[in-house]
Design a protein around this motif. Sequence first.
Motif, PDB file in Angstrom:
ATOM      1  N   UNK A  41       0.827  -1.214   0.000  1.00  0.00           N
ATOM      2  CA  UNK A  41       0.000   0.000   0.000  1.00  0.00           C
ATOM      3  C   UNK A  41       0.859   1.262   0.000  1.00  0.00           C
ATOM      4  N   UNK A  42       2.119   1.137   0.397  1.00  0.00           N
ATOM      5  CA  UNK A  42       3.014   2.299   0.379  1.00  0.00           C
ATOM      6  C   UNK A  42       3.185   2.839  -1.029  1.00  0.00           C
ATOM      7  N   UNK A  43       3.016   1.978  -2.037  1.00  0.00           N
ATOM      8  CA  UNK A  43       3.147   2.433  -3.426  1.00  0.00           C
ATOM      9  C   UNK A  43       2.056   3.427  -3.795  1.00  0.00           C
ATOM     10  N   UNK A  44       0.909   3.276  -3.161  1.00  0.00           N
ATOM     11  CA  UNK A  44      -0.226   4.157  -3.436  1.00  0.00           C
ATOM     12  C   UNK A  44      -0.296   5.301  -2.433  1.00  0.00           C
ATOM     13  N   UNK A  45      -0.139   4.954  -1.155  1.00  0.00           N
ATOM     14  CA  UNK A  45      -0.338   5.932  -0.083  1.00  0.00           C
ATOM     15  C   UNK A  45       0.941   6.602   0.399  1.00  0.00           C
ATOM     16  N   UNK A  46       2.083   6.080  -0.014  1.00  0.00           N
ATOM     17  CA  UNK A  46       3.360   6.608   0.459  1.00  0.00           C
ATOM     18  C   UNK A  46       3.785   5.928   1.750  1.00  0.00           C
ATOM     19  N   UNK A  47       5.021   6.136   2.106  1.00  0.00           N
ATOM     20  CA  UNK A  47       5.567   5.550   3.333  1.00  0.00           C
ATOM     21  C   UNK A  47       4.972   6.318   4.521  1.00  0.00           C
ATOM     22  N   UNK A  48       4.395   5.595   5.489  1.00  0.00           N
ATOM     23  CA  UNK A  48       3.786   6.272   6.641  1.00  0.00           C
ATOM     24  C   UNK A  48       4.790   7.165   7.383  1.00  0.00           C
ATOM     25  N   UNK A  49       4.280   8.247   7.927  1.00  0.00           N
ATOM     26  CA  UNK A  49       5.128   9.189   8.657  1.00  0.00           C
ATOM     27  C   UNK A  49       5.891   8.522   9.797  1.00  0.00           C
ATOM     28  N   UNK A  50       5.261   7.579  10.471  1.00  0.00           N
ATOM     29  CA  UNK A  50       5.927   6.899  11.591  1.00  0.00           C
ATOM     30  C   UNK A  50       7.180   6.167  11.103  1.00  0.00           C
ATOM     31  N   UNK A  51       7.097   5.533   9.944  1.00  0.00           N
ATOM     32  CA  UNK A  51       8.252   4.824   9.382  1.00  0.00           C
ATOM     33  C   UNK A  51       9.299   5.834   8.930  1.00  0.00           C
ATOM     34  N   UNK A  52       8.862   6.910   8.304  1.00  0.00           N
ATOM     35  CA  UNK A  52       9.800   7.948   7.887  1.00  0.00           C
ATOM     36  C   UNK A  52      10.569   8.487   9.088  1.00  0.00           C
ATOM     37  N   UNK A  53       9.870   8.715  10.186  1.00  0.00           N
ATOM     38  CA  UNK A  53      10.512   9.243  11.393  1.00  0.00           C
ATOM     39  C   UNK A  53      11.496   8.238  11.983  1.00  0.00           C
ATOM     40  N   UNK A  54      11.143   6.955  11.937  1.00  0.00           N
ATOM     41  CA  UNK A  54      12.064   5.923  12.428  1.00  0.00           C
ATOM     42  C   UNK A  54      13.338   5.911  11.589  1.00  0.00           C
ATOM     43  N   UNK A  55      13.178   5.993  10.264  1.00  0.00           N
ATOM     44  CA  UNK A  55      14.348   6.018   9.386  1.00  0.00           C
ATOM     45  C   UNK A  55      15.208   7.252   9.637  1.00  0.00           C
ATOM     46  N   UNK A  56      14.563   8.378   9.832  1.00  0.00           N
ATOM     47  CA  UNK A  56      15.306   9.610  10.105  1.00  0.00           C
ATOM     48  C   UNK A  56      16.059   9.498  11.425  1.00  0.00           C
ATOM     49  N   UNK A  57      15.437   8.869  12.416  1.00  0.00           N
ATOM     50  CA  UNK A  57      16.128   8.723  13.707  1.00  0.00           C
ATOM     51  C   UNK A  57      17.309   7.757  13.603  1.00  0.00           C
ATOM     52  N   UNK A  58      17.220   6.792  12.698  1.00  0.00           N
ATOM     53  CA  UNK A  58      18.298   5.818  12.507  1.00  0.00           C
ATOM     54  C   UNK A  58      19.414   6.400  11.640  1.00  0.00           C
ATOM     55  N   UNK A  59      19.026   7.031  10.541  1.00  0.00           N
ATOM     56  CA  UNK A  59      19.989   7.455   9.527  1.00  0.00           C
ATOM     57  C   UNK A  59      20.319   8.943   9.538  1.00  0.00           C
ATOM     58  N   UNK A  60      19.474   9.738  10.158  1.00  0.00           N
ATOM     59  CA  UNK A  60      19.580  11.180  10.033  1.00  0.00           C
ATOM     60  C   UNK A  60      18.785  11.616   8.811  1.00  0.00           C
ATOM     61  N   UNK A  61      18.278  12.830   8.835  1.00  0.00           N
ATOM     62  CA  UNK A  61      17.379  13.284   7.770  1.00  0.00           C
ATOM     63  C   UNK A  61      18.059  13.297   6.395  1.00  0.00           C
ATOM     64  N   UNK A  62      19.251  13.837   6.327  1.00  0.00           N
ATOM     65  CA  UNK A  62      19.931  13.941   5.030  1.00  0.00           C
ATOM     66  C   UNK A  62      20.206  12.555   4.439  1.00  0.00           C
ATOM     67  N   UNK A  63      20.667  11.646   5.264  1.00  0.00           N
ATOM     68  CA  UNK A  63      20.984  10.282   4.802  1.00  0.00           C
ATOM     69  C   UNK A  63      19.705   9.540   4.410  1.00  0.00           C
ATOM     70  N   UNK A  64      18.628   9.717   5.165  1.00  0.00           N
ATOM     71  CA  UNK A  64      17.356   9.053   4.858  1.00  0.00           C
ATOM     72  C   UNK A  64      16.816   9.524   3.506  1.00  0.00           C
ATOM     73  N   UNK A  65      16.880  10.816   3.256  1.00  0.00           N
ATOM     74  CA  UNK A  65      16.405  11.358   1.976  1.00  0.00           C
ATOM     75  C   UNK A  65      17.276  10.850   0.830  1.00  0.00           C
ATOM     76  N   UNK A  66      18.578  10.837   1.025  1.00  0.00           N
ATOM     77  CA  UNK A  66      19.489  10.344  -0.009  1.00  0.00           C
ATOM     78  C   UNK A  66      19.225   8.868  -0.303  1.00  0.00           C
ATOM     79  N   UNK A  67      18.982   8.079   0.732  1.00  0.00           N
ATOM     80  CA  UNK A  67      18.688   6.659   0.552  1.00  0.00           C
ATOM     81  C   UNK A  67      17.386   6.472  -0.214  1.00  0.00           C
ATOM     82  N   UNK A  68      16.362   7.244   0.121  1.00  0.00           N
ATOM     83  CA  UNK A  68      15.084   7.173  -0.590  1.00  0.00           C
ATOM     84  C   UNK A  68      15.277   7.464  -2.078  1.00  0.00           C
ATOM     85  N   UNK A  69      16.020   8.513  -2.381  1.00  0.00           N
ATOM     86  CA  UNK A  69      16.264   8.868  -3.779  1.00  0.00           C
ATOM     87  C   UNK A  69      17.049   7.771  -4.493  1.00  0.00           C
ATOM     88  N   UNK A  70      18.012   7.210  -3.805  1.00  0.00           N
ATOM     89  CA  UNK A  70      18.816   6.140  -4.384  1.00  0.00           C
ATOM     90  C   UNK A  70      17.954   4.914  -4.681  1.00  0.00           C
TER      91      UNK A  70
END
Length: 86
Positions: free
Chosen positions: A47-76
Amino acid sequence: MDIAKFIIQLQTCSKKEFKKILKGFDVKLSDKEIEGVYPLLQEISITWLVLGVPNAIQQKLISILGEERAIALYEQLKEKGPSSFQ
């Protein structure tokens, strides 16, 4: 690769297999990053393909990777992932 099969593969893979998958996409994560990201694989949903990655998951990734790294990983991943990502 079929996106549904890819999601199942991610949800059921071992950490060792996850590292191989990342290597196959030429995505580099440190062992510490893998330790943090790996448990999130269980939460992936088609469902993430339609609705996008939930904010809670995005926040977890940001807390793990840092915002800049999380965004770069998403783009990659968008660039290198299965064509259904786009």
